[in-house]
Design a protein around this motif. Structure first.
Motif, mmCIF file in Angstrom:
data_model
loop_
_atom_site.group_PDB
_atom_site.id
_atom_site.type_symbol
_atom_site.label_atom_id
_atom_site.label_comp_id
_atom_site.label_asym_id
_atom_site.label_seq_id
_atom_site.Cartn_x
_atom_site.Cartn_y
_atom_site.Cartn_z
ATOM 1 N N ALA A 1 0.836 -1.196 0.000
ATOM 2 C CA ALA A 1 0.000 0.000 0.000
ATOM 3 C C ALA A 1 0.877 1.254 0.000
ATOM 4 N N LEU A 2 1.907 1.273 0.839
ATOM 5 C CA LEU A 2 2.809 2.424 0.899
ATOM 6 C C LEU A 2 3.501 2.686 -0.434
ATOM 7 N N LEU A 3 3.903 1.629 -1.111
ATOM 8 C CA LEU A 3 4.546 1.796 -2.415
ATOM 9 C C LEU A 3 3.629 2.473 -3.422
ATOM 10 N N ALA B 1 1.924 14.918 8.800
ATOM 11 C CA ALA B 1 2.741 15.029 7.583
ATOM 12 C C ALA B 1 2.837 13.685 6.864
ATOM 13 N N ASP B 2 1.680 13.169 6.442
ATOM 14 C CA ASP B 2 1.610 12.026 5.537
ATOM 15 C C ASP B 2 1.459 12.607 4.134
ATOM 16 N N PHE B 3 2.460 12.421 3.294
ATOM 17 C CA PHE B 3 2.375 13.057 1.985
ATOM 18 C C PHE B 3 3.200 12.307 0.947
ATOM 19 N N ILE B 4 2.929 12.653 -0.305
ATOM 20 C CA ILE B 4 3.595 12.051 -1.460
ATOM 21 C C ILE B 4 4.244 13.167 -2.270
ATOM 22 N N ILE B 5 5.475 12.928 -2.697
ATOM 23 C CA ILE B 5 6.112 13.815 -3.671
ATOM 24 C C ILE B 5 6.036 13.139 -5.035
ATOM 25 N N LEU B 6 5.490 13.856 -6.002
ATOM 26 C CA LEU B 6 5.240 13.315 -7.337
ATOM 27 C C LEU B 6 6.152 13.953 -8.367
ATOM 28 N N VAL C 1 7.397 8.827 -0.593
ATOM 29 C CA VAL C 1 6.249 8.828 0.310
ATOM 30 C C VAL C 1 6.768 9.062 1.718
ATOM 31 N N PHE C 2 6.130 9.981 2.430
ATOM 32 C CA PHE C 2 6.499 10.280 3.813
ATOM 33 C C PHE C 2 5.347 9.905 4.736
ATOM 34 N N LYS C 3 5.704 9.310 5.879
ATOM 35 C CA LYS C 3 4.713 8.972 6.901
ATOM 36 C C LYS C 3 5.083 9.694 8.184
#
Length: 588
Positions: A92-94, A326-331, A342-344
């Motif tokens: 899921a994280l991937l 700060a749960d976020f994705i850099i695209l 992906v940051f958790k």
């Protein structure tokens, strides 16, 4: 958040102390305004503290990149992945998912509260947030035999757990409509505790939706077309657009979404095998599909982030804004949703498609308690005999598969039209591969009651052999489909030896199988350990069903769910969902 974290985030927001991490000059996806803008983001103690010019211990240059909140799967069954919560979380994280709302009713139907406890305990302390809805229907209905019964008093104390967000998909419409005490008590407890109640409105009329909303049931993930979704939204429901391994509703439902009503929609997977997630992604792919089909990227991302956050009262998730975790994705690319990092909680967890900072020692193995859940009665080839009371114009009630759908067709076939039964002296049904007709059987496997439900199945494409599994929604009895009784019997006995799983057999020989020793639903093994088993299953099915172009295993597993139209089968027999009653195979 503890008191010191609160103090630190306030001080960092006004630049009194340094941030832990600052991301400079990145394009921020604004899920509130459904817009985007370039800015810099400060993060302290796992929380976003501000958008502006901050200094930090670590600086990331976000030029020409995008940042969006971590994705939230609004409804899923981890058990359907075939792996444990820890292993599920990695894949899921991937795919950019940092939180899920899971319903553990699969293992609860096998193990009762022990199943809920296992899911809660095995998902603690992961770098991934797993929230749960309490199973509302164990058993799913009174038309099937489950391994457990959960009453309101069995569930009430779970609401003290912060990871319990509400009551899971209520699927027993008659019990709600006629105010049966058990379901009314569960609904009342959820309302009294200010929790969300999920629905399961397969085949609902608008009047049935009125009843569910009057019962404070808020969501539905069973819509099959845009008009149905809009009717339910008009009645105040939220629609969870499902795209799973078998049930794929995104194409039909996306036309219902517009800029005015998008806040009422979320994405979900419901039931998705782990190899499907590993190879084809999850709700990140729903975002890509939505963008390619005309939805604004910001709107599609809103549906996978702030919408489920607001719906399930996760008030500090789902946005890139001060006060949010700060749960976020850099695209690297927005339209293609190409994930770079992906940051958790402010910590890097995925970097260039590789998991990092994942503590494997946290993973808890299931005990042997969960291994002895397949208890079959005495079976013989005669257990699968389907007698036909043949008269003039005798018709057979047949379940017909709709590929990639959970719904089925109630087909009526003339006995005289079946190639394997064109002689007057036949008094029992014989499978007819030329007509694509097989036998289907559901065997009660929890208490060895002896219940065996038998039926006729069209559309699986079996030319020979048999397939079977202990995944049979929702009571998870043993379900088989085959072209001959010997292979069906052999498959059942082998599944019992394996403590459950999925199997393909031909001429009383195993072509492929996967053992699922946790409740007959999941395995302790990691994905790379079972990858070959899953590949072998998909390869071997072509030996007995060469033309199949959908997942036969999950398709089979949903044919025993007596709340989804039109015709299904349980261990108690053939069930007409539209009439909510059992029917005979023969119709004279």
């Amino acid at each position: 958040m503890n008191k010191q974290t609160l103090i630190n985030t306030i001080k960092a927001s006004r630049k009194e102390i340094k941030c832990d991490l600052v991301i400079k000059n990145i394009t921020i996806i604004d899920v509130f305004n459904k817009d985007r803008f370039v800015g810099s983001i400060g993060i302290k103690d796992g929380y976003i503290v501000g958008i502006g010019n901050y200094d930090g211990e670590e600086i990331i240059d976000g030029t020409n990149k995008y940042i969006c909140p971590g994705l939230i799967d609004s409804h899923c069954h981890i058990e359907s992945s075939l792996v444990t919560p820890a292993e599920y979380s990695k894949y899921a994280l991937l795919n950019g998912i940092t939180s899920i709302i899971a319903d553990p009713h699969e293992i609860s139907n096998v193990m009762g509260t022990d199943g809920i406890d296992f899911m809660l305990n095995s998902s603690k302390d992961l770098p991934f947030d797993i929230y749960f809805m309490l199973p509302s229907c164990v058993p799913g209905t009174c038309f099937e035999s489950s391994g457990a019964t959960l009453l309101s008093q069995d569930l009430i104390n779970y609401y003290k757990n912060d990871r319990i967000l509400g009551l899971a998909e209520v699927m027993d419409y008659p019990s709600v409509a006629y105010c049966k005490e058990n379901i009314i008590d569960k609904i009342y407890d959820a309302v009294h505790n200010n929790k969300v109640i999920d629905g399961h409105g397969a085949g609902f009329t608008p009047m049935m939706s009125n009843t569910y909303r009057s019962a404070h049931i808020l969501t539905d993930h069973e819509c099959i077309n845009a008009n149905e979704a809009l009717e339910k939204i008009r009645r105040g429901m939220h629609i969870l657009i499902r795209e799973g391994t078998v049930a794929k509703n995104l194409k039909e439902l996306l036309p219902a979404v517009n800029e005015n009503n998008s806040s009422r929609f979320c994405f979900c997977t419901d039931d998705k095998h782990i190899d499907d997630i590993a190879n084809n992604g999850s709700i990140n792919n729903s975002i890509v599909y939505a963008i390619k089909n005309g939805l604004k990227p910001e709107t599609a991302i809103q549906m996978a982030t702030i919408n489920p956050s607001n719906l399930y009262k996760l008030n500090d998730k789902g946005a890139i804004a001060p006060g949010y975790i700060a749960d976020f994705i850099i695209l690297d690319n927005l339209e293609e949703f190409k994930i770079s990092k992906v940051f958790k909680a402010g910590k890097l967890i995925v970097d260039n498609n590789k998991i990092t900072n994942y503590n494997a020692s946290l993973v808890k193995k299931a005990s042997g308690l969960y291994s002895n859940t397949v208890n079959l009665p005495f079976l013989s080839e005669n257990s699968f005999t389907i007698s036909i009371k043949r008269k003039d114009n005798t018709k057979l009630n047949v379940i017909e598969i709709i590929p990639n759908k959970l719904e089925s067709i109630h087909l009526e076939l003339n006995v005289d039209d079946i190639k394997s039964m064109n002689h007057n002296n036949y008094t029992e049904f014989k499978p007819s591969p030329k007509d694509d007709l097989a036998k289907i059987a559901v065997i009660e496997r929890h208490k060895g009651s002896g219940n065996v439900g038998l039926g006729i199945l069209k559309g699986l494409g079996l030319k020979e052999g048999a397939i079977g599994t202990t995944i049979a929604h929702d009571s998870h009895n043993l379900i088989l489909a085959g072209t001959n009784d010997k292979d069906m019997l052999f498959a059942a006995k082998e599944l019992e030896k394996m403590h459950g799983g999925i199997i393909i057999v031909k001429d009383e020989t195993i072509l492929a199988h996967i053992s699922l020793e946790i409740g007959g639903l999941m395995t302790n093994r990691q994905y790379h350990e079972i990858e070959d088993d899953l590949k072998n299953l998909h390869f071997a099915i072509k030996a007995i069903a060469p033309d199949i172009n959908f997942n036969p295993f999950l398709t089979l597993s949903f044919l025993s769910l007596p709340v989804i139209p039109d015709l299904k089968i349980t261990d108690k027999g053939l069930f007409d969902v539209t009439k909510f009653e059992f029917i005979d195979i023969c119709k004279n």
